[in-house]
Design a protein around this motif. Sequence first.
Motif, PDB file in Angstrom:
ATOM      1  N   UNK A 516       0.838  -1.206   0.000  1.00 54.90           N
ATOM      2  CA  UNK A 516       0.000   0.000   0.000  1.00 54.90           C
ATOM      3  C   UNK A 516       0.869   1.250   0.000  1.00 54.90           C
ATOM      4  N   UNK A 517       1.887   1.244   0.857  1.00 48.75           N
ATOM      5  CA  UNK A 517       2.745   2.427   0.949  1.00 48.75           C
ATOM      6  C   UNK A 517       3.479   2.683  -0.350  1.00 48.75           C
ATOM      7  N   UNK A 518       3.892   1.614  -1.013  1.00 47.43           N
ATOM      8  CA  UNK A 518       4.689   1.793  -2.223  1.00 47.43           C
ATOM      9  C   UNK A 518       3.847   2.187  -3.431  1.00 47.43           C
ATOM     10  N   UNK A 519       2.629   1.697  -3.556  1.00 51.05           N
ATOM     11  CA  UNK A 519       1.855   1.900  -4.788  1.00 51.05           C
ATOM     12  C   UNK A 519       0.722   2.916  -4.619  1.00 51.05           C
ATOM     13  N   UNK A 520      -0.210   2.630  -3.726  1.00 50.72           N
ATOM     14  CA  UNK A 520      -1.424   3.442  -3.666  1.00 50.72           C
ATOM     15  C   UNK A 520      -1.291   4.690  -2.803  1.00 50.72           C
ATOM     16  N   UNK A 521      -0.488   4.627  -1.752  1.00 52.87           N
ATOM     17  CA  UNK A 521      -0.436   5.762  -0.831  1.00 52.87           C
ATOM     18  C   UNK A 521       0.048   7.049  -1.499  1.00 52.87           C
ATOM     19  N   UNK A 522       1.127   7.043  -2.289  1.00 48.51           N
ATOM     20  CA  UNK A 522       1.538   8.297  -2.950  1.00 48.51           C
ATOM     21  C   UNK A 522       0.470   8.847  -3.893  1.00 48.51           C
ATOM     22  N   UNK A 523      -0.168   7.923  -4.616  1.00 45.94           N
ATOM     23  CA  UNK A 523      -1.227   8.377  -5.542  1.00 45.94           C
ATOM     24  C   UNK A 523      -2.385   8.980  -4.767  1.00 45.94           C
ATOM     25  N   UNK A 524      -2.775   8.330  -3.669  1.00 45.18           N
ATOM     26  CA  UNK A 524      -3.898   8.829  -2.868  1.00 45.18           C
ATOM     27  C   UNK A 524      -3.579  10.198  -2.274  1.00 45.18           C
ATOM     28  N   UNK A 525      -2.369  10.359  -1.756  1.00 39.34           N
ATOM     29  CA  UNK A 525      -1.998  11.656  -1.184  1.00 39.34           C
ATOM     30  C   UNK A 525      -1.986  12.752  -2.251  1.00 39.34           C
ATOM     31  N   UNK A 526      -1.434  12.410  -3.453  1.00 39.96           N
ATOM     32  CA  UNK A 526      -1.411  13.401  -4.535  1.00 39.96           C
ATOM     33  C   UNK A 526      -2.832  13.780  -4.957  1.00 39.96           C
ATOM     34  N   UNK A 527      -3.702  12.810  -5.020  1.00 40.51           N
ATOM     35  CA  UNK A 527      -5.086  13.092  -5.393  1.00 40.51           C
ATOM     36  C   UNK A 527      -5.807  13.916  -4.332  1.00 40.51           C
ATOM     37  N   UNK A 528      -5.514  13.671  -3.083  1.00 36.68           N
ATOM     38  CA  UNK A 528      -6.121  14.488  -2.022  1.00 36.68           C
ATOM     39  C   UNK A 528      -5.663  15.940  -2.127  1.00 36.68           C
ATOM     40  N   UNK A 529      -4.363  16.125  -2.443  1.00 33.60           N
ATOM     41  CA  UNK A 529      -3.881  17.503  -2.639  1.00 33.60           C
ATOM     42  C   UNK A 529      -4.605  18.156  -3.828  1.00 33.60           C
ATOM     43  N   UNK A 530      -4.800  17.381  -4.882  1.00 35.04           N
ATOM     44  CA  UNK A 530      -5.508  17.914  -6.052  1.00 35.04           C
ATOM     45  C   UNK A 530      -6.948  18.280  -5.698  1.00 35.04           C
TER      46      UNK A 530
END
Length: 716
Positions: A516-530
Amino acid sequence: MRLAALIPLVGCLWNALLACFVLWNGLRKPAHRVFFFLGIAIAVWNLGQFSLFVTSEPEDALFWARFLWLGVIFIPVLLYHLSLVVAELPPSKLVGWAYGISAVVAITDATPLFLKGVRSLESAGYYAIPGPLFYAFMALFSLVFLTIVILIRRRGALPPHHRSQLTALIIAQSCLVVFGTNDLLPLLGFDTYPFTKSVVYPYGSLAAVLYGIMFAYGVLHHQLLSIRLHIGRFAAQLIRFAFLFAIGLLLLLIATLITPAFTRASFLAAMVALMLSGIIASILFPRIFGMGGEALEQRLLGDHFEYQDQMRGFIENMSWYGDMQTLLNDLNELFIHVLQLSSYQIILRDEISGVLSIVRCFPEQGTQSQPMPKVDSAVFQFFEGGKRRYLSLSPTRLRARTPALESTAIRQLAGFNAEFCFPLATQDEPFGLLLIGAKATQAPFTASDVSLMEMLVKSLSLIVNQIRLKTQVSQAQELDLLGRMSRGMAHDLNNLLTPVWTLLQLAGENASTDSLDEELLPVALRNLRSMRAYIKESLFFSENLRPDFQLVRLDLLVENAAEVARNSRQKSVSVIASMPGEVEVEIDEILIQRLIANLIVNAIDASEPGSEVRVEILQLPRPDGHRDWLRVKIADSGEGIRKEDMNRVFTPYFTTKNRGDENRGFGLGLAICRKIANLHGGNLSIASQHKKGTTVHVDLPSRQVVTPTAVIATAA
């Protein structure tokens, strides 16, 4: 023949023409009918007097004397009757008896009972020799003195407008009585004036000319204005020249009475010289009649040329109105201060419910409670088809033979206390009414007033219909925009939430946290910022901001904005800022920096790697004369904007950057930029060619001249 003989000839022509004109302007009006017969009677008198001047045979003189007296016999009773009508007094039984006696005396005019013969009084021409029944006429002649007494007593009880009418009429009839009595002296045995050897001269014809002029000005003033208003802008100069010529002619005729040395040739030469001097002066010095004291001219002409210009000017400029409230406000000023109406009501039908209501009225009290006519009432039926352009609501309009539909419509509108009703219609179908009350000056409505109101209502109907259609289109566009915004926001937020939802779902299923940390977490955080940026921009666009205006160095601000834009994009695009030096402007520093940075970012995103974006500050001319204007120019040579997209670039949630995640656009950037420019009283414009680049201009004033609240209201 003495040239003074032309005086009765001029009087004959003037009174005959005036009588015909008055009758043509209003056959139904009692004052017009009575004045027509009075004018004809005076014209007969003047023509007979002219003939007695020029004839040399006693037989011919007797014929013209009887002809003259045929008109004079009816003048006293006509003056008396006309005075009662103008003074708004009911006709008395004396009027009927006086007409009967005058008719009997007129029958005897062809017999020696009234006129025995004629005699010559040298330069004064022939005079009649009275018969025994002539003294019956003298009893009738006493009516002219009675009319003056009646008018004087009645004058104090009338409103100002009618009072001025009676003043002119009293002066005119007094002149006619004095000079008419002068003409009777030879018939009563006085060939010379008392205590002098001067032969009595028939000055009554001169008084007849003055009477026609005074009556036309005082009583028929507004009817005469109809001609002047219909012949356009040339009317003012024409009327001035006519006054000049008439006064000059009258003075020349009076001069012939005093100076018998005038010959026909010299008199004609003087008239030609007078006419030519007036024409030449009006051409070489067009304002010669408009300089100096104009109070008398404005009084004589009623100052209605300015009224005409204001009315026509308003009608011509109505096509520029795009807002109903502004139109109604300016109409209110026109009706109250130009037309000087005491009351008016504008009634419109609601497009959805079909209910009629008053949208603007004056005064506001007492009209809203009146029962509204329905769309199927007699009022609207009366105007259907477009054949009837107005409805007169005067109580005198109701006659025994008034059509049932018209009389019903008049009664339905009786509670509004209006004088006229005009239909607001489109394609001959009425959708509203304009009711106008009496003038505050108590002056009557002229034919030109009604004609101008018809033009006004025709244009008003067109503009109101256009504004309503524009409002419907705008509402439809807003609904369409709201739908597109909702779909765009739902689609964008759904895409951005998918990784977050997946992350939370997997976490709930106790999936491996390492993956989760390697794949989805960065994408989720970036999307939340967006998503946070998305919401922030949406809130910015929907808010009415209050700019904090401060004096700021625009050159430094642009350089900082360029640096922020460079750092936000990892792309090998050069941003070259060209500053003219120190430039101080009164702006909100944070908002303008956001505007400039956003535009530079857009330019970088549209540019190919290795290209450059140029940013300049230019000095513009002063459009308002008291403050400088500056232009921030941002130009790139990138993708450009397609021609079909140019009309939509400022539409919220329209974007061409609809791919990817990091630089994906939400379609609010340019809309926000334009809003910021408008908040500063400036403007933002875009010029672009597909595949050739885009240039954006941001024009800003150096100083703010309005309050922030006013600016916000304008921008909103």
